[in-house]
Scaffold this motif. Structure first.
Motif, short mmCIF file in Angstrom:
data_model
loop_
_atom_site.label_atom_id
_atom_site.label_comp_id
_atom_site.label_asym_id
_atom_site.label_seq_id
_atom_site.Cartn_x
_atom_site.Cartn_y
_atom_site.Cartn_z
N SER A 3 2.18 44.75 25.07
CA SER A 3 3.35 44.74 25.94
C SER A 3 3.04 43.97 27.22
N LEU A 4 4.08 43.41 27.82
CA LEU A 4 3.96 42.65 29.05
C LEU A 4 4.67 43.37 30.19
N VAL A 5 3.95 43.56 31.30
CA VAL A 5 4.52 44.15 32.51
C VAL A 5 4.42 43.12 33.63
N VAL A 6 5.53 42.81 34.27
CA VAL A 6 5.54 41.84 35.36
C VAL A 6 6.07 42.51 36.62
N THR A 7 5.74 41.92 37.77
CA THR A 7 6.09 42.53 39.06
C THR A 7 6.76 41.49 39.96
N PRO A 8 8.00 41.11 39.65
CA PRO A 8 8.66 40.04 40.40
C PRO A 8 8.98 40.43 41.85
N ASN A 9 8.62 39.54 42.78
CA ASN A 9 9.06 39.68 44.16
C ASN A 9 10.05 38.55 44.46
N ALA B 51 10.44 45.94 40.72
CA ALA B 51 10.92 45.28 41.95
C ALA B 51 9.82 45.28 42.99
N ASP B 52 9.00 44.24 42.97
CA ASP B 52 7.84 44.17 43.86
C ASP B 52 8.24 43.48 45.17
N GLY B 53 8.75 44.27 46.10
CA GLY B 53 9.08 43.68 47.39
C GLY B 53 10.44 44.12 47.89
#
Length: 246
Positions: free
Chosen positions: A35-41, A66-68
């Motif tokens: 699995s892929l986990v991303v942390t978009p800011n 929601a990174d930010g």
């Protein structure tokens, strides 16, 4: 069933920090497929508005936090306010704390040579029970990339942390995740620098006041150009909200 909000055509999961920790835990222990986990800011979302490949990768993720504070502000502009920001560094910090006593194998990939080593040493000091089965810096050529992939696959890693900067880390995982025997991989940006003591996080009051970006700028004035992504991001969100386009 995932609950999502779309910001600049990128899906963001509607969950709080506690829920995000539990979701990563679930993904990391399921080895049926990685699995892929991303942390978009906000900076990443502004870049994805121009980089269609990055946008595609972010939308392929199994979890996007929601990174930010900029992303939280954008959700309010869009009329679908998120409960709170789920910063990537805070997320992995809680994972270390909660998973230290569990049978979860970590692997760290990224950072400059020597930085990830110090990050691992500091974590082992703070969490002696944490299982870090391997680590490698992020400066990969074709040969050592294949060696790293082979090492990861030999060690039955549950949670792979990749900190190579945006968009390199996302594109690395897009190209290689299917080759990896891991439960989940999470993009962590410059977190290894913080864990190694190379960079300090802002005081808690500045984080709560949405001034963490300013503290980082004081430490690294060379980031000024990158900081301009925030007003650009807000402009793009307002444009999308009222004119229906990016």
């Amino acid at each position: 069933m995932r609950k999502l909000i779309k910001i600049l055509e990128v899906n963001i999961d509607r969950l709080n920090m506690k829920q995000a920790v539990e979701r990563v835990r679930e993904l990391s222990t399921d080895h049926s497929q990685p699995s892929l986990v991303v942390t978009p800011n906000s900076e990443m979302l502004a870049l994805a508005a121009e980089d269609r490949e990055l946008a595609r990768i972010l939308n392929s993720a199994d979890l996007a936090t929601a990174d930010g504070i900029g992303v939280v502000i954008a959700s309010k502009i869009m009329g679908e306010p998120l409960e709170e920001r789920v910063a990537g560094f805070d997320l992995i910090s809680l994972l270390f704390k909660e998973l230290a006593a569990e049978d979860i194998n970590f692997y760290f990939l990224g950072g400059k040579p020597g930085v990830v080593d110090r990050a691992v040493a500091n974590l082992k000091s703070d969490y002696p029970e944490l299982t870090i089965s391997g680590y490698h810096h992020g400066y990969l050529d074709r040969e050592n990339q294949q060696q790293v992939i082979a090492e990861i696959n030999q060690k039955n890693i549950d949670l792979l942390l990749v900190g190579m900067g945006v968009p390199l880390q996302e594109k690395f995982l897009d190209n290689n995740l299917k080759k990896l025997n891991v439960g989940a991989a999470i993009t962590v940006g410059g977190s290894f620098d913080v864990l190694a003591g190379e960079v300090e996080r802002a005081p808690l009051w500045m984080q709560k006041a949405a001034l963490e970006w300013f503290y980082r700028l004081l430490q690294e004035p060379s980031r000024f150009g990158r900081m301009l992504a925030l007003p650009k991001f807000i402009y793009l969100v307002i444009k999308a909200k009222f004119f229906g386009s990016k």
